[in-house]
Enzyme design. Structure first.
Site, PDB file in Angstrom:
ATOM      1  N   ASP A   1      14.727  -0.103   1.701  1.00  0.00           N
ATOM      2  CA  ASP A   1      15.343  -0.578   3.383  1.00  0.00           C
ATOM      3  C   ASP A   1      16.088  -1.588   3.116  1.00  0.00           C
ATOM      4  O   ASP A   1      16.791  -1.768   2.462  1.00  0.00           O
ATOM      5  CB  ASP A   1      13.959  -0.903   3.875  1.00  0.00           C
ATOM      6  CG  ASP A   1      14.264  -0.783   5.171  1.00  0.00           C
ATOM      7  OD1 ASP A   1      15.246  -0.438   5.842  1.00  0.00           O
ATOM      8  OD2 ASP A   1      13.634  -1.834   6.101  1.00  0.00           O
TER       9      ASP A   1
ATOM     10  N   GLU B   1       8.004   3.100  -5.916  1.00  0.00           N
ATOM     11  CA  GLU B   1       7.903   2.452  -4.731  1.00  0.00           C
ATOM     12  C   GLU B   1       8.478   4.168  -3.850  1.00  0.00           C
ATOM     13  O   GLU B   1       8.463   4.608  -3.425  1.00  0.00           O
ATOM     14  CB  GLU B   1       9.721   1.455  -4.803  1.00  0.00           C
ATOM     15  CG  GLU B   1       8.932   0.907  -3.663  1.00  0.00           C
ATOM     16  CD  GLU B   1       8.345   0.103  -2.686  1.00  0.00           C
ATOM     17  OE1 GLU B   1       7.559   0.513  -2.799  1.00  0.00           O
ATOM     18  OE2 GLU B   1       8.105  -0.919  -2.463  1.00  0.00           O
TER      19      GLU B   1
ATOM     20  N   LYS C   1      17.002   3.948   1.879  1.00  0.00           N
ATOM     21  CA  LYS C   1      17.809   4.172   3.318  1.00  0.00           C
ATOM     22  C   LYS C   1      18.800   3.387   3.855  1.00  0.00           C
ATOM     23  O   LYS C   1      18.945   2.012   4.038  1.00  0.00           O
ATOM     24  CB  LYS C   1      16.968   3.536   4.538  1.00  0.00           C
ATOM     25  CG  LYS C   1      15.932   4.195   5.026  1.00  0.00           C
ATOM     26  CD  LYS C   1      15.306   4.097   6.531  1.00  0.00           C
ATOM     27  CE  LYS C   1      14.883   3.026   6.763  1.00  0.00           C
ATOM     28  NZ  LYS C   1      13.835   3.192   7.230  1.00  0.00           N
TER      29      LYS C   1
ATOM     30  N   LYS D   1       0.935  -0.855  -0.091  1.00  0.00           N
ATOM     31  CA  LYS D   1       0.015  -0.025   0.284  1.00  0.00           C
ATOM     32  C   LYS D   1       1.149   1.358  -0.199  1.00  0.00           C
ATOM     33  O   LYS D   1       0.500   2.219  -0.416  1.00  0.00           O
ATOM     34  CB  LYS D   1      -0.781   0.110   0.954  1.00  0.00           C
ATOM     35  CG  LYS D   1      -1.910  -1.362   1.698  1.00  0.00           C
ATOM     36  CD  LYS D   1      -2.397  -0.636   2.938  1.00  0.00           C
ATOM     37  CE  LYS D   1      -3.606  -2.000   3.134  1.00  0.00           C
ATOM     38  NZ  LYS D   1      -3.962  -2.400   4.751  1.00  0.00           N
ATOM     39  N   GLY D   2       1.901   1.261   0.917  1.00  0.00           N
ATOM     40  CA  GLY D   2       2.889   2.271   1.123  1.00  0.00           C
ATOM     41  C   GLY D   2       3.390   3.372  -0.256  1.00  0.00           C
ATOM     42  O   GLY D   2       3.120   4.886   0.550  1.00  0.00           O
TER      43      GLY D   2
ATOM     44  N   ARG E   1      -0.692   6.987   7.641  1.00  0.00           N
ATOM     45  CA  ARG E   1      -0.169   6.948   6.063  1.00  0.00           C
ATOM     46  C   ARG E   1      -0.765   8.070   5.177  1.00  0.00           C
ATOM     47  O   ARG E   1      -0.285   8.954   4.307  1.00  0.00           O
ATOM     48  CB  ARG E   1      -0.716   6.045   5.185  1.00  0.00           C
ATOM     49  CG  ARG E   1      -0.537   4.381   5.359  1.00  0.00           C
ATOM     50  CD  ARG E   1      -1.336   3.516   4.262  1.00  0.00           C
ATOM     51  NE  ARG E   1      -0.728   2.181   5.338  1.00  0.00           N
ATOM     52  CZ  ARG E   1       0.191   1.407   4.569  1.00  0.00           C
ATOM     53  NH1 ARG E   1       1.586   1.334   3.548  1.00  0.00           N
ATOM     54  NH2 ARG E   1       0.142  -0.322   5.475  1.00  0.00           N
TER      55      ARG E   1
ATOM     56  N   PHE F   1      12.934   4.777  11.073  1.00  0.00           N
ATOM     57  CA  PHE F   1      11.918   4.562  10.683  1.00  0.00           C
ATOM     58  C   PHE F   1      10.681   5.841  10.357  1.00  0.00           C
ATOM     59  O   PHE F   1      10.934   6.559  11.439  1.00  0.00           O
ATOM     60  CB  PHE F   1      11.277   3.191  11.950  1.00  0.00           C
ATOM     61  CG  PHE F   1       9.940   3.163  11.152  1.00  0.00           C
ATOM     62  CD1 PHE F   1      10.165   1.735  10.525  1.00  0.00           C
ATOM     63  CD2 PHE F   1       8.173   3.169  11.349  1.00  0.00           C
ATOM     64  CE1 PHE F   1       9.141   1.174   9.644  1.00  0.00           C
ATOM     65  CE2 PHE F   1       7.962   2.652  10.839  1.00  0.00           C
ATOM     66  CZ  PHE F   1       7.705   0.884  10.351  1.00  0.00           C
ATOM     67  N   VAL F   2      10.306   5.655   9.437  1.00  0.00           N
ATOM     68  CA  VAL F   2       9.691   7.073   8.759  1.00  0.00           C
ATOM     69  C   VAL F   2       8.324   6.727   8.550  1.00  0.00           C
ATOM     70  O   VAL F   2       7.961   5.871   8.163  1.00  0.00           O
ATOM     71  CB  VAL F   2      10.071   7.832   7.706  1.00  0.00           C
ATOM     72  CG1 VAL F   2      11.680   8.316   8.302  1.00  0.00           C
ATOM     73  CG2 VAL F   2      10.310   6.672   6.794  1.00  0.00           C
TER      74      VAL F   2
END
Ligand code: IMP
Ligand code: MG
Length: 187
Positions: A112, A108, A140, A52-53, A174, A161-162
């Site tokens: 990570d 994307e 990252k 979903k990001g 979100r 962590f964002v």
């Protein structure tokens, strides 16, 4: 009974500080759109985002390009045994296009460890697209386990962590219009 103030306070406490503002995101996307236009020079492209990001980034990036453009979505989950660096990607929702006639651009949210995208790219390559490139909003590099490089990366960030702009902590945040560092004191 719900506690209105407590719910709002808890939610807001998760936001430690803004690291990328709405304005900075907007500027970077306008620039990325122009680079994509120059790169494809009128060739039709298929923007593919991984849910979903990446849904917010996709919505803004697709409006920043002016080459002929279609969009597609897929949902991927990766499972890894122990420390193995490449795994089995399970597609829980696939594209409905046959990509062999397309210049594909994967959109994307963040790279990570690199494992998810590495698997997705290998899988899509087997479908013989005309070309395949990866655009990521955030990168990252310190966290990388699989050697993976995006073709275009809008922001490189340290190992925070964002949350926000599509990215979640436990499915929340979100909807924030900016990128913030998550307050890990909340954990
Ligand atoms: P990886 O590159 O395979 O490790 O997986 C990347 C995915 O993990 C991203 O698509 C996000 O969904 C999630 N992720 C990684 N880092 C963060 C973060 O800082 N905030 C929110 N989600 C993250
Ligand atoms: Mg994601």
């Amino acid at each position: 009974m719900y506690n209105r103030e407590a719910n709002i306070e808890k939610y807001n406490n998760g936001i430690k500080r803004v690291i990328i503002t709405e304005e900075e995101i907007k500027e970077a996307i306008a620039k990325a759109g122009k680079e994509i236009d120059a790169m494809y020079d009128g060739r039709p492209i298929l923007l593919v985002s991984i849910l979903k990001g990446a849904f917010v980034f996709m919505a803004d990036l697709c409006r920043a390009v002016s080459v002929p453009c279609e969009i597609g979505f897929m949902c991927a989950k990766s499972y890894y045994a122990g420390t193995s660096s490449s795994g089995v990607v399970k597609i829980t929702m696939d594209l409905d296009q046959d990509i062999s006639q397309y210049h594909v651009v994967i959109v994307e949210d963040i790279i990570d460890t690199g494992r998810t995208l590495n698997d997705v790219v290998n899988m899509l390559k087997q479908r013989n697209p005309l070309s395949l490139k990866v655009v990521t909003l955030l990168d990252k590099p310190d966290r990388r386990i699989v050697d993976f490089k995006a073709d275009m990366s809008l922001f490189t960030i340290p190992d925070y962590f964002v949350i926000g702009y599509g990215l979640d902590y436990a499915e929340e945040y979100r909807n924030l219009p900016y990128i913030a560092e998550f307050n890990t004191d909340m954990l």
